[in-house]
Design a protein around this motif. Structure first.
Motif, PDB file in Angstrom:
ATOM      1  N   GLY A  41      39.118  32.086  41.243  1.00  0.00           N
ATOM      2  CA  GLY A  41      40.230  32.443  42.291  1.00  0.00           C
ATOM      3  C   GLY A  41      39.762  32.894  43.722  1.00  0.00           C
ATOM      4  O   GLY A  41      40.292  32.438  44.508  1.00  0.00           O
TER       5      GLY A  41
ATOM      6  N   ASN B  14      45.174  28.903  27.489  1.00  0.00           N
ATOM      7  CA  ASN B  14      44.604  28.974  28.978  1.00  0.00           C
ATOM      8  C   ASN B  14      45.516  29.200  30.222  1.00  0.00           C
ATOM      9  O   ASN B  14      45.323  29.582  31.148  1.00  0.00           O
ATOM     10  N   GLY B  15      46.774  29.186  29.669  1.00  0.00           N
ATOM     11  CA  GLY B  15      48.013  29.354  30.798  1.00  0.00           C
ATOM     12  C   GLY B  15      47.608  30.893  31.359  1.00  0.00           C
ATOM     13  O   GLY B  15      47.554  30.610  32.815  1.00  0.00           O
ATOM     14  N   PRO B  16      47.642  31.673  30.916  1.00  0.00           N
ATOM     15  CA  PRO B  16      47.408  33.226  31.408  1.00  0.00           C
ATOM     16  C   PRO B  16      45.969  33.130  32.302  1.00  0.00           C
ATOM     17  O   PRO B  16      46.278  33.617  33.368  1.00  0.00           O
ATOM     18  N   TRP B  17      45.053  32.544  31.948  1.00  0.00           N
ATOM     19  CA  TRP B  17      43.768  32.448  33.026  1.00  0.00           C
ATOM     20  C   TRP B  17      43.950  31.565  33.848  1.00  0.00           C
ATOM     21  O   TRP B  17      43.805  32.196  35.062  1.00  0.00           O
ATOM     22  N   ALA B  18      44.715  30.586  33.900  1.00  0.00           N
ATOM     23  CA  ALA B  18      45.045  29.539  35.296  1.00  0.00           C
ATOM     24  C   ALA B  18      45.997  30.451  36.257  1.00  0.00           C
ATOM     25  O   ALA B  18      45.759  30.389  37.166  1.00  0.00           O
ATOM     26  N   ALA B  19      46.880  31.188  35.564  1.00  0.00           N
ATOM     27  CA  ALA B  19      47.787  32.071  36.339  1.00  0.00           C
ATOM     28  C   ALA B  19      46.755  33.193  37.219  1.00  0.00           C
ATOM     29  O   ALA B  19      47.224  33.353  38.078  1.00  0.00           O
ATOM     30  N   GLY B  20      46.140  33.668  36.238  1.00  0.00           N
ATOM     31  CA  GLY B  20      45.183  34.812  36.831  1.00  0.00           C
ATOM     32  C   GLY B  20      44.425  34.125  38.063  1.00  0.00           C
ATOM     33  O   GLY B  20      44.249  34.902  39.011  1.00  0.00           O
ATOM     34  N   LEU B  22      45.077  31.573  39.916  1.00  0.00           N
ATOM     35  CA  LEU B  22      46.005  31.544  41.025  1.00  0.00           C
ATOM     36  C   LEU B  22      46.443  32.885  41.799  1.00  0.00           C
ATOM     37  O   LEU B  22      46.444  32.733  43.014  1.00  0.00           O
ATOM     38  N   ILE B  23      46.761  33.780  41.066  1.00  0.00           N
ATOM     39  CA  ILE B  23      46.980  35.093  41.442  1.00  0.00           C
ATOM     40  C   ILE B  23      45.832  35.800  42.331  1.00  0.00           C
ATOM     41  O   ILE B  23      45.956  36.087  43.599  1.00  0.00           O
TER      42      ILE B  23
END
Lengths: 219, 197
Positions: A41, B14-20, B22-23
């Motif tokens: 990130g 893995n969605g939560p990881w991807a969102a993490g 991006l955030i």
């Protein structure tokens, strides 16, 4: 066990043997994954910053024909992107009371300026006490030339009988107002309107006629 | 498991990881853009600090094809800078200006903010008199104002203690450059005597 089955589902992308063998290390794996997400990130965020700053100038661009200006960079409400760009180049913009600067990367037909072609820049220029036009590299440096002519001011320009003017942008010497460019280097044109009345209402630039850049012969 | 289920499962895992990711990327991007003016080692103020002493007018080198100056500078402008530090006291800018020569003034704060700008037309009868102050200094100056006379000077509040004033004048022709340099150097910029003394 509900919570464990969720963890198991989360690892279905891993082959079974890894899951069975390293099940005890799940908290460590999870921590590693979190770290990886943070590092990735941060890298993405910095890459976006770099791309934005390299591209230059952010929001608030004002377009008129081939000319683009950023009237807000020289005021108290410059946007954060503009301020980031300026802090990196060391540039000091024109204040909104001082004037307004424009850059043209293409001609009036929309094609990129080509150093192998001749261009002619003709009026009208918006009302301003003085204006200047200069040729620069796309990075904003002056272009080396034997004549050492880097630009024109509105006072020194040779005008026709009706007060109009015609500036010839060319790599080869031209009679009259000749603005030299280098044959092999891309260039842009910078127009600055000093002490102009349009800076205050720059959002309404549509009705204002800016100089026309037309392409002549090409090599 | 069908292909669609597999995709949904992958997203659930893995969605939560991807969102993490991006955030975190968004936060890092915003923070780095906002912090840049404060961290940039080669911003305009750093350049002025290198080129000019405080509280006096100094000519800046003209733009040239060899580079060395910031991009997109007008080669027809002669630039002078007066760097200030209001911790030492208010700064006075004084000039006698002719309306035949375009003269521009811009006031820059420490971290890249241009907070005030004007041209020679702001001069009254050819004279420009500006006092640059902090809010506390302005109070001290106003306490000393006479009651029945309006102050003759233009008072400008600076948002940061440090910063610089850029004075630029247009040379209409290359032959006018020397004369224009003299005009810029004739602009006075100095610490004002403390109020009340």
């Amino acid at each position: 066990m509900a919570c464990n089955s969720r963890a198991a589902r989360a690892n279905e992308i891993l082959p079974d043997w890894i899951w069975l063998r390293y099940r005890r290390h799940w908290p460590v794996l999870s921590l590693l994954k979190t770290l990886a997400a943070v590092v990735l990130g941060a890298a993405l965020g910095l890459a976006a910053t770099f791309a934005a700053v390299e591209r230059g100038f952010g929001f608030g661009a004002v377009r008129a024909g081939p000319w683009t200006g950023w009237p807000k960079t020289g005021s108290r409400d410059a946007d954060p992107y503009a301020r980031a760009v300026l802090s990196r180049t060391g540039e000091t913009p024109l204040g909104s009371a001082e004037g307004l600067g424009f850059v043209a990367r293409g001609d009036s037909s929309g094609a990129l300026l080509d150093p192998r072609c001749d261009y002619s820049v003709r009026g009208p220029v918006p009302a301003a006490r003085w204006w200047t036009l200069s040729a620069m590299t796309p990075e904003g440096r002056l272009i080396e030339n034997p004549a050492r002519i880097y630009g024109f001011t509105s006072a020194e320009i040779v005008r026709g009988a009706n007060g109009g003017f015609d500036i010839a942008v060319s790599r080869a010497a031209r009679p009259g107002n000749w603005l030299p460019v280098a044959p092999d280097r891309p260039f842009v044109l910078a127009l600055r309107l000093y002490d102009t009345t349009i800076s205050a209402t720059a959002s309404a630039l549509d009705g204002i006629s800016m100089p026309v850049i037309s392409r002549g012969r090409c090599e | 498991m069908t292909r669609r289920e597999a995709i949904l499962d992958w997203i659930a895992a893995n969605g939560p990881w991807a969102a993490g990711v991006l955030i975190v990327a968004g936060i890092v991007h915003i923070v780095s853009i906002l912090a840049m003016p404060r961290l940039a080692p080669r911003d305009a103020f750093a350049r002025m600090e290198r080129l000019a002493p405080a509280h006096r007018m100094t000519l800046l080198p003209a733009a040239s094809p060899e580079g060395g100056s910031p991009p997109f500078e007008d080669p027809a402008l002669v630039q002078g800078v007066c760097r200030y530090d209001l911790a030492a006291g208010p700064v006075r800018l004084r000039a006698e200006l002719s309306s035949d020569v375009l003269t521009l003034f811009s006031f820059h704060a420490r971290f890249g903010q241009l907070y005030y700008s004007m041209t020679d037309r702001s001069a009254t009868r050819g004279k420009l008199d500006v006092l640059l102050v902090t809010p506390a200094q302005l109070e001290a100056v106003e306490a000393n104002d006479s009651e029945d006379e309006l102050p003759q000077e233009l008072r400008i509040l600076a948002p940061t203690l440090q910063g610089f004033i850029l004075a630029r004048a247009l040379a209409e022709r290359a032959g006018d450059l020397d004369e224009t340099r003299k005009r810029v150097m004739a602009i006075g910029c100095a610490l004002a005597p403390a109020a009340g003394n």
